[in-house]
Design a protein around this motif. Sequence first.
Motif, short mmCIF file in Angstrom:
data_model
loop_
_atom_site.label_atom_id
_atom_site.label_comp_id
_atom_site.label_asym_id
_atom_site.label_seq_id
_atom_site.Cartn_x
_atom_site.Cartn_y
_atom_site.Cartn_z
N GLY A 10 0.83 -1.21 0.00
CA GLY A 10 0.00 0.00 0.00
C GLY A 10 0.85 1.25 0.00
O GLY A 10 0.60 2.18 0.76
N GLY A 11 1.86 1.29 -0.88
CA GLY A 11 2.72 2.47 -0.98
C GLY A 11 2.53 3.17 -2.31
O GLY A 11 1.45 3.12 -2.92
N LEU A 12 3.60 3.79 -2.78
CA LEU A 12 3.54 4.62 -3.98
C LEU A 12 3.19 3.82 -5.24
O LEU A 12 2.28 4.20 -5.99
N TRP A 291 11.73 7.16 -5.83
CA TRP A 291 10.33 7.56 -5.95
C TRP A 291 9.83 7.48 -7.39
O TRP A 291 8.79 6.89 -7.66
N GLU A 292 10.57 8.11 -8.31
CA GLU A 292 10.07 8.21 -9.68
C GLU A 292 9.97 6.82 -10.33
O GLU A 292 9.03 6.53 -11.07
N GLU A 316 16.43 5.88 -14.65
CA GLU A 316 16.63 5.83 -13.20
C GLU A 316 16.87 7.26 -12.71
O GLU A 316 17.71 7.98 -13.30
N SER A 317 16.16 7.69 -11.71
CA SER A 317 16.39 9.04 -11.22
C SER A 317 16.04 9.15 -9.75
O SER A 317 15.26 8.34 -9.23
N PHE A 318 16.60 10.13 -9.10
CA PHE A 318 16.43 10.29 -7.65
C PHE A 318 16.59 11.77 -7.33
O PHE A 318 17.32 12.47 -8.02
#
Length: 391
Positions: A10-12, A291-292, A316-318
């Motif tokens: 139940g997350g992003l 996150w992304e 890939e990004s942060f």
Amino acid sequence: MTDGIVIAGGGLAAQRAAETLRRAGYADGLRMVCAEPHPPYDRPPLSKEVLTSERRGDSIRFRADGWYVENEVDLLLGVRAAVLWPDERVLHLSDGSALRYDRLLIATGARPRELPTLAGYRNVSTLSSLNDALALRDVLASTARLVIIGAGFVGLEVAASARQLGAEVTMIESAPAPLSNVLGPVGGWFTDLHRFHGVHVITSTTVTAVEGDDRFRLLKLASGQEIRADHVLVGVGVSPDLDWLAGSALPTSGVPVDAEGRSQAEAIFAAGDAALTFDPQLARHVAGSHWERAARQGTRAARAMLGLATGEPPLESFWSDQYGIRINYLGHAPAADAYAVDGDMDATDFQVTYTREGRPVAVLLVGRPRELPQARKLMTNGGSLELLARN
Ligand SMILES: Cc1cc2nc3c(=O)[nH]c(=O)nc-3n(C[C@H](O)[C@H](O)[C@H](O)COP(=O)(O)OP(=O)(O)OC[C@H]3O[C@@H](n4cnc5c(N)ncnc54)[C@H](O)[C@@H]3O)c2cc1C
């Protein structure tokens, strides 16, 4: 009769998948199995605003209760996915019930790694959930001396937040510099940044012994140093949270998926920190805790479940925020054989471009969020730096 699409987690990634399914017109059953007692919420604020302000837990929720009712998303809170029978398409839950799914999305995220030397002490914690963050906020309100073990992004962010709150912070990192496994020698810039803000940064050493009773009082380091503190936060990375897949024939160390989130098991998809995606630069499946990545994978897996086009896989990004400085990172710097710095590192305004055989494989932006679109272009273009400069 089945329970339709079941989302474990139940997350992003789970939330994005649920939203995408309903937006795309999926009208059958949709259930989200959420281990935590809280409805889905966003994690990046946990190491930042939730620690430094009185920001309430419900302010970081993705959606209000009404959204789940209106969209007929059945939220099962405080219940864990416990056992999976893929051949029967049955997911057993921790409350003893079971769901029969048409398609299953595995989105149970990652959990923090622990350090055996520090296990069992009451004043040692990790940071992954809202409850962890609220407990750490209470600790910081009364704690003068915090030790952070591990100078990854979460450890660095907590160090910055704790300094903002006036705590005395010591950060212990086993590598020669923070993030050096990701950024190479540029990681040393983070040492300087945190020392400038008063963090006692100790690198190239580890905790070898602990003294105390149910609470530790003293940490002994391999370097011979001894540190007295009130609380330790362990931030030494995460592992996919998949013990519940034991016995299902799917790996518990991360579910390898194709570009659309499909696993090798029929009708089972995975997204976010629980999934391993194929990286063409590294030529293998890799984990990620960004996150992304999780947001886009949740969306893509949902579309793939409905047979809809998913488009290009994301880069890939942060991003990270430390002392009010925005840091963005794209790609995989460990694949690089050279790097070049543009800008002023002392003024926290620079870009590092990592290349392999002249082609960009990663970009680090510090204090330059507006350059992000250009950096994305550089990475997706895949061409040489000279070519990009000419375009
Ligand atoms: C403190 C913190 C700060 C961060 N800051 C940044 C940042 O600044 N920038 C960035 O790019 N990324 C950041 N991240 C990473 C980013 O938040 C994660 O990559 C993202 O949340 C992953 O999404 P997910 O859906 O895969 O997993 P999660 O969001 O972790 O959700 C997984 C959910 O599944 C639940 N679950 C676990 N096991 C089970 C089970 N058996 N049954 C049911 N439910 C289960 C978990 O309790 C959790 O609620 C941060 C992460 C943390 C912890």
